[in-house]
Scaffold this motif. Structure first.
Motif, PDB file in Angstrom:
ATOM      1  N   VAL A  72       0.843  -1.185   0.000  1.00 53.89           N
ATOM      2  CA  VAL A  72       0.000   0.000   0.000  1.00 53.89           C
ATOM      3  C   VAL A  72       0.883   1.241   0.000  1.00 53.89           C
ATOM      4  CG1 VAL A  72      -1.778   1.304   1.250  1.00 53.89           C
ATOM      5  CG2 VAL A  72      -1.807  -1.210   1.291  1.00 53.89           C
ATOM      6  N   LEU A  73       0.611   2.158  -0.914  1.00 59.51           N
ATOM      7  CA  LEU A  73       1.279   3.458  -0.911  1.00 59.51           C
ATOM      8  C   LEU A  73       0.296   4.471  -0.337  1.00 59.51           C
ATOM      9  CD1 LEU A  73       3.617   5.357  -1.651  1.00 59.51           C
ATOM     10  CD2 LEU A  73       2.586   5.604  -3.929  1.00 59.51           C
ATOM     11  N   SER A  74       0.624   5.033   0.820  1.00 60.66           N
ATOM     12  CA  SER A  74      -0.265   5.971   1.498  1.00 60.66           C
ATOM     13  C   SER A  74       0.316   7.370   1.396  1.00 60.66           C
ATOM     14  CB  SER A  74      -0.443   5.573   2.968  1.00 60.66           C
ATOM     15  OG  SER A  74      -1.461   6.317   3.565  1.00 60.66           O
ATOM     16  N   VAL A  75      -0.356   8.201   0.603  1.00 60.45           N
ATOM     17  CA  VAL A  75       0.079   9.588   0.442  1.00 60.45           C
ATOM     18  C   VAL A  75      -0.350  10.349   1.686  1.00 60.45           C
ATOM     19  CG1 VAL A  75      -0.058  11.658  -0.987  1.00 60.45           C
ATOM     20  CG2 VAL A  75      -0.161   9.398  -2.061  1.00 60.45           C
ATOM     21  N   SER A  76       0.627  10.833   2.443  1.00 59.60           N
ATOM     22  CA  SER A  76       0.354  11.378   3.773  1.00 59.60           C
ATOM     23  C   SER A  76       0.569  12.883   3.809  1.00 59.60           C
ATOM     24  CB  SER A  76       1.242  10.695   4.820  1.00 59.60           C
ATOM     25  OG  SER A  76       0.929   9.311   4.894  1.00 59.60           O
ATOM     26  N   ASN A  77      -0.545  13.613   3.883  1.00 56.83           N
ATOM     27  CA  ASN A  77      -0.511  15.070   4.018  1.00 56.83           C
ATOM     28  C   ASN A  77      -0.704  15.528   5.448  1.00 56.83           C
ATOM     29  OD1 ASN A  77      -1.843  14.589   1.130  1.00 56.83           O
ATOM     30  ND2 ASN A  77      -0.847  16.591   1.089  1.00 56.83           N
ATOM     31  N   GLY A  78      -1.310  14.675   6.275  1.00 61.40           N
ATOM     32  CA  GLY A  78      -1.620  15.110   7.628  1.00 61.40           C
ATOM     33  C   GLY A  78      -2.338  14.036   8.415  1.00 61.40           C
ATOM     34  N   PHE A  79      -3.147  14.448   9.379  1.00 59.54           N
ATOM     35  CA  PHE A  79      -3.745  13.560  10.364  1.00 59.54           C
ATOM     36  C   PHE A  79      -4.636  12.493   9.730  1.00 59.54           C
ATOM     37  CE2 PHE A  79      -6.970  12.447  13.529  1.00 59.54           C
ATOM     38  CZ  PHE A  79      -6.204  12.208  14.645  1.00 59.54           C
ATOM     39  N   PRO A  82      -6.776  13.970 -10.127  1.00 56.72           N
ATOM     40  CA  PRO A  82      -6.999  13.236 -11.387  1.00 56.72           C
ATOM     41  C   PRO A  82      -5.715  12.660 -11.970  1.00 56.72           C
ATOM     42  CG  PRO A  82      -8.213  15.302 -11.393  1.00 56.72           C
ATOM     43  CD  PRO A  82      -7.322  15.335 -10.183  1.00 56.72           C
ATOM     44  N   GLU A  83      -4.629  13.446 -11.952  1.00 57.09           N
ATOM     45  CA  GLU A  83      -3.353  12.971 -12.496  1.00 57.09           C
ATOM     46  C   GLU A  83      -2.773  11.835 -11.646  1.00 57.09           C
ATOM     47  OE1 GLU A  83      -3.815  17.336 -13.622  1.00 57.09           O
ATOM     48  OE2 GLU A  83      -4.204  16.068 -11.878  1.00 57.09           O
ATOM     49  N   ILE A  84      -2.926  11.932 -10.334  1.00 59.37           N
ATOM     50  CA  ILE A  84      -2.427  10.886  -9.444  1.00 59.37           C
ATOM     51  C   ILE A  84      -3.188   9.593  -9.678  1.00 59.37           C
ATOM     52  CG2 ILE A  84      -2.288  10.185  -7.015  1.00 59.37           C
ATOM     53  CD1 ILE A  84      -1.685  13.169  -6.393  1.00 59.37           C
ATOM     54  N   CYS A  85      -4.509   9.688  -9.825  1.00 59.54           N
ATOM     55  CA  CYS A  85      -5.324   8.499 -10.097  1.00 59.54           C
ATOM     56  C   CYS A  85      -4.930   7.871 -11.428  1.00 59.54           C
ATOM     57  CB  CYS A  85      -6.800   8.865 -10.108  1.00 59.54           C
ATOM     58  SG  CYS A  85      -7.463   9.313  -8.492  1.00 59.54           S
ATOM     59  N   SER A  86      -4.661   8.713 -12.425  1.00 57.30           N
ATOM     60  CA  SER A  86      -4.263   8.204 -13.742  1.00 57.30           C
ATOM     61  C   SER A  86      -2.967   7.414 -13.658  1.00 57.30           C
ATOM     62  CB  SER A  86      -4.108   9.377 -14.716  1.00 57.30           C
ATOM     63  OG  SER A  86      -3.675   8.940 -15.976  1.00 57.30           O
ATOM     64  N   ALA A  87      -1.993   7.928 -12.901  1.00 57.67           N
ATOM     65  CA  ALA A  87      -0.714   7.220 -12.745  1.00 57.67           C
ATOM     66  C   ALA A  87      -0.917   5.890 -12.044  1.00 57.67           C
ATOM     67  CB  ALA A  87       0.264   8.089 -11.960  1.00 57.67           C
ATOM     68  N   ALA A  88      -1.793   5.868 -11.056  1.00 59.61           N
ATOM     69  CA  ALA A  88      -2.072   4.619 -10.340  1.00 59.61           C
ATOM     70  C   ALA A  88      -2.752   3.614 -11.253  1.00 59.61           C
ATOM     71  CB  ALA A  88      -2.941   4.904  -9.119  1.00 59.61           C
ATOM     72  N   ILE A 100       4.493  11.283  -7.119  1.00 56.14           N
ATOM     73  CA  ILE A 100       3.679  10.123  -6.749  1.00 56.14           C
ATOM     74  C   ILE A 100       3.776   9.042  -7.814  1.00 56.14           C
ATOM     75  CG2 ILE A 100       1.358   9.309  -6.170  1.00 56.14           C
ATOM     76  CD1 ILE A 100       2.688  11.156  -4.081  1.00 56.14           C
ATOM     77  N   ALA A 101       3.799   9.440  -9.089  1.00 56.70           N
ATOM     78  CA  ALA A 101       3.928   8.469 -10.179  1.00 56.70           C
ATOM     79  C   ALA A 101       5.244   7.700 -10.060  1.00 56.70           C
ATOM     80  CB  ALA A 101       3.843   9.179 -11.527  1.00 56.70           C
ATOM     81  N   LYS A 102       6.333   8.394  -9.698  1.00 54.48           N
ATOM     82  CA  LYS A 102       7.624   7.724  -9.504  1.00 54.48           C
ATOM     83  C   LYS A 102       7.551   6.742  -8.339  1.00 54.48           C
ATOM     84  CE  LYS A 102      10.500  11.501 -11.305  1.00 54.48           C
ATOM     85  NZ  LYS A 102      11.492  12.566 -10.946  1.00 54.48           N
ATOM     86  N   ALA A 103       6.885   7.150  -7.265  1.00 54.41           N
ATOM     87  CA  ALA A 103       6.762   6.269  -6.099  1.00 54.41           C
ATOM     88  C   ALA A 103       5.934   5.035  -6.438  1.00 54.41           C
ATOM     89  CB  ALA A 103       6.123   7.029  -4.938  1.00 54.41           C
ATOM     90  N   ILE A 161       7.439   1.315  -6.016  1.00 61.17           N
ATOM     91  CA  ILE A 161       6.892   0.439  -4.974  1.00 61.17           C
ATOM     92  C   ILE A 161       5.983  -0.640  -5.533  1.00 61.17           C
ATOM     93  CG2 ILE A 161       5.429   0.436  -2.888  1.00 61.17           C
ATOM     94  CD1 ILE A 161       6.502   3.356  -2.456  1.00 61.17           C
ATOM     95  N   GLN A 162       5.310  -0.328  -6.651  1.00 63.77           N
ATOM     96  CA  GLN A 162       4.343  -1.247  -7.265  1.00 63.77           C
ATOM     97  C   GLN A 162       3.251  -1.659  -6.273  1.00 63.77           C
ATOM     98  OE1 GLN A 162       4.328  -2.553 -10.748  1.00 63.77           O
ATOM     99  NE2 GLN A 162       5.460  -0.619 -10.762  1.00 63.77           N
ATOM    100  N   PRO A 163       2.560  -0.683  -5.699  1.00 61.16           N
ATOM    101  CA  PRO A 163       1.531  -1.024  -4.709  1.00 61.16           C
ATOM    102  C   PRO A 163       0.280  -1.590  -5.378  1.00 61.16           C
ATOM    103  CG  PRO A 163       1.479   1.318  -5.156  1.00 61.16           C
ATOM    104  CD  PRO A 163       2.646   0.762  -5.937  1.00 61.16           C
TER     105      PRO A 163
END
Length: 401
Positions: free
Chosen positions: A96-103, A164-170, A135-138, A142-144
């Motif tokens: 799992v790749l968890s993009v962490s901005n905060g709480f 939208p761009e992050i979802c597209s990369a995923a 995020i696309a590089k990560a 990681i290949q989550p």
């Protein structure tokens, strides 16, 4: 030994005579029709409930902007919907790749760890939104199997505008995407199908202007395929999506549904559909920009950088020499306006979700905030704050529809 009944006060003695204007990070004020619906109790099974559930699902498809036939209600807060999405889509051993901005993005990561996921937390710099290229590089590295992310991080008022761009990369990497939209759904665009989101989570008590304790989660066909093909027994019984599907799509028993909450969310969704998403987006953006201009007119500074700023919840730096808790207490006591602190940050937060986004509410809040700052010994230019708020309202041009 016999235990005696306790002596307690009635709510009439506990609650303030004048209701507080709820302008914090949630819960938010609810429309009268939602409040009235919350007082209704009917049989949680049977034809009447089936008709109401069908309408809730239909309206939800509009609000989520999806053709999915896998939208489920959850008897619990937004965090319960979050946990339903995670528990059903993250199998033990899944990366799992968890993009962490905060709480709250951190809460998604913690939930993923608790169900056995191998979690990599990708921490974003404070006050910044996630960069889609990074995020696309990560994702490539990681290949989550699952990526978790918030659209708006309520805790520090940052918005991941490049969703939208992050979802597209995923999607290109064959990775499922879980999005927390608790404070953003219906306040700004989130096109589930178009963007390729696999699970969208929302709670009733924020953007939908419904009651706390009822939530919704929408799964894509790809997500549902993974759910139905899982061979392990889910450790969560109440949050098992396949069991919940029996109630929401097969008119069968799962557990006693939160009947009054379903009535309330029906009315909340109906009001959104009546208003239309486009008009609702404009109302939220107009009021939030006006509020932000008013805050800056007072002479206060906003926490998040403009390019990364969340409009649904506005963060304000506490002026030097003032105390966050004293501001919160004084504005509530003296002006009957409730705003929020934060999770470890020296900011106060004002919500712009649902019924909070009414012109009379933001004028009252600006006056209350500026007057409170002055009373506590700080500087606030009230005339300029009100003037900037009004100027922004007058100059706003609709951007949606």
């Amino acid at each position: 030994m016999r235990i005696s009944a306790p002596i307690v006060e009635s709510l009439d003695n506990i609650l303030p005579e004048e209701p507080l204007l709820m302008m914090g990070a949630g819960p938010v004020p609810i429309p009268a029709k939602v409040a009235a619906a919350n007082g209704i109790v009917i049989n949680h099974l049977g034809e009447t409930m089936s008709r109401i559930i069908d309408q809730v699902k239909s309206m939800s498809r509009y609000v989520f902007q999806t053709e999915s036939s896998h939208i489920l209600g959850v008897a619990g807060p937004g965090s319960a919907a979050m946990e339903m999405a995670v528990a059903n889509l993250v199998a033990p051993g899944d990366k799992v790749l968890s993009v962490s901005n905060g709480f709250f993005s951190g809460r998604l990561a913690e939930m993923s760890e608790r169900v056995g996921g191998e979690v990599t937390r990708y921490t974003i710099a404070e006050r910044q939104a996630a960069n889609p290229e990074e995020i696309a590089k990560a994702v490539a590295e990681i290949q989550p199997k699952v990526l978790t992310i918030v659209q708006g991080e309520t805790s520090n008022t940052v918005c991941n505008g490049a969703l939208p761009e992050i979802c597209s990369a995923a999607k290109e990497a064959g990775c499922l995407v879980i999005v927390d939209a608790v404070c953003t759904l219906s306040t700004m665009p989130l096109n589930m199908d178009e963007w390729g989101v696999d699970a969208v989570i929302t709670g009733g008590q924020k953007g939908l202007s419904c009651i706390p304790g009822v939530s919704l989660v929408a799964f894509s066909e790809l997500a549902w395929d993974k759910i139905t093909k899982r061979e392990d027994t889910l450790r969560h019984w109440c949050l098992d999506a396949k069991l919940a599907d029996k109630f929401w799509y097969q008119s069968s028993y799962h557990y006693t549904a939160p009947v009054s909450g379903i009535m309330a969310i029906h009315e909340a969704l109906r009001l959104i559909c009546d208003e239309t998403l486009e008009k609702r987006f404009d109302r939220h953006l107009k009021c939030s920009l006006a509020l932000q201009a008013g805050i800056q007119g007072l002479g206060l500074s906003l926490y998040a950088d403009k390019a990364s700023r969340l409009n649904s919840v506005v963060g304000i730096n506490v002026p030097e020499g003032l105390n966050q808790k004293e501001i919160l207490a004084a504005i509530s006591r003296d002006f009957k306006v409730e705003i929020s602190g934060s999770f470890g940050l020296n900011i106060v937060r004002i919500g712009q979700m649902g019924e909070q986004c009414r012109v009379h509410n933001i004028f009252r809040t600006i006056h209350a905030l500026g007057s409170t700052i002055q009373r506590l010994g700080g500087e606030a230019n009230l005339p300029l704050g009100v003037a900037m708020l009004e100027k922004t309202l007058q100059e706003y041009q609709p951007q949606f529809g």
